[in-house]
Design a protein around this motif. Structure first.
Motif, mmCIF file in Angstrom:
data_model
loop_
_atom_site.group_PDB
_atom_site.id
_atom_site.type_symbol
_atom_site.label_atom_id
_atom_site.label_comp_id
_atom_site.label_asym_id
_atom_site.label_seq_id
_atom_site.Cartn_x
_atom_site.Cartn_y
_atom_site.Cartn_z
ATOM 1 N N SER A 180 0.823 -1.339 0.086
ATOM 2 C CA SER A 180 -0.184 -0.063 0.005
ATOM 3 C C SER A 180 0.811 1.306 0.151
ATOM 4 N N HIS A 181 0.218 2.392 -0.138
ATOM 5 C CA HIS A 181 0.754 3.827 0.002
ATOM 6 C C HIS A 181 2.066 3.912 -1.019
ATOM 7 N N SER A 182 1.946 3.322 -2.178
ATOM 8 C CA SER A 182 3.207 3.314 -3.115
ATOM 9 C C SER A 182 3.243 4.692 -3.810
ATOM 10 N N SER A 183 4.398 5.345 -3.730
ATOM 11 C CA SER A 183 4.836 6.530 -4.385
ATOM 12 C C SER A 183 6.183 6.313 -4.972
ATOM 13 N N GLU A 184 6.761 7.451 -5.692
ATOM 14 C CA GLU A 184 8.089 7.605 -6.366
ATOM 15 C C GLU A 184 8.562 9.130 -5.831
ATOM 16 N N PRO A 185 9.025 9.141 -4.876
ATOM 17 C CA PRO A 185 9.686 10.360 -4.417
ATOM 18 C C PRO A 185 11.347 10.351 -5.070
ATOM 19 N N HIS A 186 11.387 11.410 -5.876
ATOM 20 C CA HIS A 186 12.875 11.352 -6.503
ATOM 21 C C HIS A 186 13.158 10.244 -7.139
ATOM 22 N N GLY A 187 12.278 9.489 -7.888
ATOM 23 C CA GLY A 187 12.245 8.360 -8.822
ATOM 24 C C GLY A 187 12.670 6.865 -7.981
ATOM 25 N N LEU A 188 12.433 6.904 -6.464
ATOM 26 C CA LEU A 188 12.598 6.009 -5.819
ATOM 27 C C LEU A 188 11.425 5.387 -5.338
ATOM 28 N N LEU A 189 11.115 4.112 -5.881
ATOM 29 C CA LEU A 189 9.927 3.273 -5.598
ATOM 30 C C LEU A 189 9.840 2.990 -4.037
ATOM 31 N N THR A 190 8.582 3.638 -3.444
ATOM 32 C CA THR A 190 8.570 3.646 -1.905
ATOM 33 C C THR A 190 7.023 3.116 -1.732
#
Length: 167
Positions: free
Chosen positions: A22-32
């Protein structure tokens, strides 16, 4: 740029674990993304052992404390796939009354010291860790110094003038 995209990694994880990712994002291109404490070992094992993903290097394990959240203690894992030149960040949030999570030392020997450091600073109990004890602070310390449980300054100090500090 890596041989596989963040979207491919996320799709493979979603197929395997569904709503546990859950809560996936890509801050500065880093998959989190986030997962739960019960699933973390399965997610880490899948990321390491999958022939396409091959996240074979544990870069770091650390902690974080958000005292205002429902689950304030976070354990953050950073993994790197050398073959694909891709990195991911995995977050797991725990309650402060029982911050307990399975140990990753069975997957990576290097997790040993990283987990000890996270225990020492944040009080996270790594279940199954071979030698979980303080590593940087004194053994008889009763608090965990990186938790935001105490005020940073004494609000009643009279010897400190704010204008000297740009406030």
């Amino acid at each position: 740029m890596g041989n596989i995209s963040n979207q491919t990694v996320l799709e493979k994880l979603s197929e395997m674990f569904g709503p546990k990712i859950s809560h996936s994002s890509e801050p500065h291109g880093l998959l989190t993304f986030e997962t739960d404490p019960e699933s973390i070992l399965d997610v880490l094992t899948y990321l390491k052992d999958d022939g396409v993903l091959n996240f074979n290097f544990l870069t770091d394990i650390t902690g974080i404390h958000y005292p205002e959240k429902e689950f304030p203690i976070g354990v953050i894992y950073h993994l790197h796939s050398f073959r694909n030149n891709v990195r991911v960040r995995i977050k797991v949030f725990l309650s402060d009354s029982d911050p307990s999570i399975p140990s990753a030392t069975g997957l990576w020997e290097g997790a040993n010291w990283m987990e000890r450091e996270t225990y020492d600073y944040f009080g996270v109990q790594f279940e199954g860790h071979p030698d979980l004890r303080r590593i940087l602070n004194v053994d008889d310390m009763t608090v965990f110094p990186m938790r935001k449980e105490f005020p940073l300054e004494d609000p009643n100090r009279v010897d400190k003038k704010d204008f000297f500090f740009g406030r």
